[in-house]
Design a protein around this motif. Structure first.
Motif, PDB file in Angstrom:
ATOM      1  N   PRO A 184       0.257  -1.389  -0.030  1.00  0.00           N
ATOM      2  CA  PRO A 184      -0.190   0.150  -0.130  1.00  0.00           C
ATOM      3  C   PRO A 184       1.131   1.125  -0.378  1.00  0.00           C
ATOM      4  O   PRO A 184       0.217   1.979  -0.207  1.00  0.00           O
ATOM      5  N   THR A 185       2.220   0.944   0.152  1.00  0.00           N
ATOM      6  CA  THR A 185       2.777   2.534   0.901  1.00  0.00           C
ATOM      7  C   THR A 185       3.689   2.754  -1.285  1.00  0.00           C
ATOM      8  O   THR A 185       3.938   1.790  -1.349  1.00  0.00           O
ATOM      9  N   ILE A 186       3.439   3.508  -1.553  1.00  0.00           N
ATOM     10  CA  ILE A 186       4.221   4.781  -2.589  1.00  0.00           C
ATOM     11  C   ILE A 186       5.463   5.335  -1.919  1.00  0.00           C
ATOM     12  O   ILE A 186       5.415   6.309  -0.973  1.00  0.00           O
ATOM     13  N   GLU A 187       6.170   5.535  -3.269  1.00  0.00           N
ATOM     14  CA  GLU A 187       7.249   6.157  -2.618  1.00  0.00           C
ATOM     15  C   GLU A 187       8.069   6.945  -4.747  1.00  0.00           C
ATOM     16  O   GLU A 187       8.117   6.156  -5.127  1.00  0.00           O
ATOM     17  N   LEU A 188       8.069   7.937  -3.798  1.00  0.00           N
ATOM     18  CA  LEU A 188       8.622   9.128  -4.391  1.00  0.00           C
ATOM     19  C   LEU A 188      10.093   8.914  -4.693  1.00  0.00           C
ATOM     20  O   LEU A 188      10.487   9.732  -3.723  1.00  0.00           O
ATOM     21  N   LEU A 189      10.688   8.646  -5.543  1.00  0.00           N
ATOM     22  CA  LEU A 189      12.287   8.667  -6.172  1.00  0.00           C
ATOM     23  C   LEU A 189      12.524   9.746  -6.385  1.00  0.00           C
ATOM     24  O   LEU A 189      12.892   9.576  -7.418  1.00  0.00           O
ATOM     25  N   PRO A 190      13.472  10.578  -5.442  1.00  0.00           N
ATOM     26  CA  PRO A 190      14.470  11.667  -6.231  1.00  0.00           C
ATOM     27  C   PRO A 190      15.727  11.103  -7.095  1.00  0.00           C
ATOM     28  O   PRO A 190      15.958  10.279  -6.914  1.00  0.00           O
ATOM     29  N   GLU A 191      15.947  11.763  -8.086  1.00  0.00           N
ATOM     30  CA  GLU A 191      17.567  11.296  -8.564  1.00  0.00           C
ATOM     31  C   GLU A 191      18.129  11.852  -8.715  1.00  0.00           C
ATOM     32  O   GLU A 191      18.980  12.585  -9.352  1.00  0.00           O
TER      33      GLU A 191
END
Length: 221
Positions: A184-191
């Motif tokens: 259920p967890t969403i991660e938004l990853l930087p570059e």
């Protein structure tokens, strides 16, 4: 027809698959990991060979600065470094895209007050037909070749695959990040290692997926 070695064909196919799946080419490290090279330098050597044979074009200074050439359909080339407006194309073939600047909290991303300008562009430049351009602010996606001031071409979607670059709204903030969902967890990853991963719980956080990155326009500053 290009004469490539089996390994070069493998790397070229890997680049095409990455663009099809995520909208952007892979990094040298990702190529090395996928193909079992000991270092990113080995991937770089094969990329340079592909560039010499005219299969790709390499843009210096960015980890994902790889552009497919050699007869690859324009729709498979997501990143374009060119002045805006683009070179003359028959008007009938162009599409009008609104440029979205700062987004006010609680209002639709394509609300009229967010639109700073409208550009006529060739839809064949993108991996999928975009719905709008978003002015990128900040450097959190620097290593994906997405820089402050760039115009990101965005296709409105309501779902995304892991690894794709998305435009998301979290509460009052709109951000561009790489998408990853684990249960259920969403991660938004930087570059960019200077920026933190954003963790979202859809059950408690106000989260909206605004769209999928399908290309990039770099304006001259």
């Amino acid at each position: 027809m290009l004469k490539l070695t089996a390994r070069q064909e493998q790397i070229l196919n890997l680049i095409k698959e990455a663009i099809d799946n995520t909208g952007f080419p892979p990094t040298r490290a990702e190529i090395a990991q996928e193909l079992g090279f000991r270092s990113a330098n080995a991937a770089e050597e094969h990329l340079q060979a592909l560039a010499r044979k005219g299969a790709i074009e390499i843009s210096p200074g960015t980890s994902r600065g790889i552009r497919l050439l050699g007869g690859t359909p324009p729709s498979a080339v997501p990143a374009v470094s060119a002045p805006i407006p683009l070179p003359a194309i028959p008007p009938a073939l162009l599409m009008a895209l609104p440029l979205v600047g700062r987004v006010a909290a609680g209002s639709p991303i394509l609300a009229q007050e967010h639109v700073e300008a409208t550009y006529s562009v060739d839809p064949a430049m993108f991996s999928a037909k975009p719905d709008f351009l978003l002015k990128v602010r900040g450097w959190s996606m620097r290593d994906a070749g997405i820089c402050d001031g760039d115009f990101l071409a965005v296709k409105k979607v309501d779902s995304a695959k892991n690894g794709q670059i998305v435009v998301a709204r979290i509460g009052e903030e709109v951000t561009v990040k790489r998408y990853r969902q684990n249960g259920p967890t969403i991660e938004l990853l930087p570059e960019n290692p200077e920026f933190p991963v954003i963790t979202v719980d859809p059950n408690t956080d106000e989260f909206v997926l605004e769209g999928l990155a399908v290309g990039l326009l770099r304006s001259w500053h």
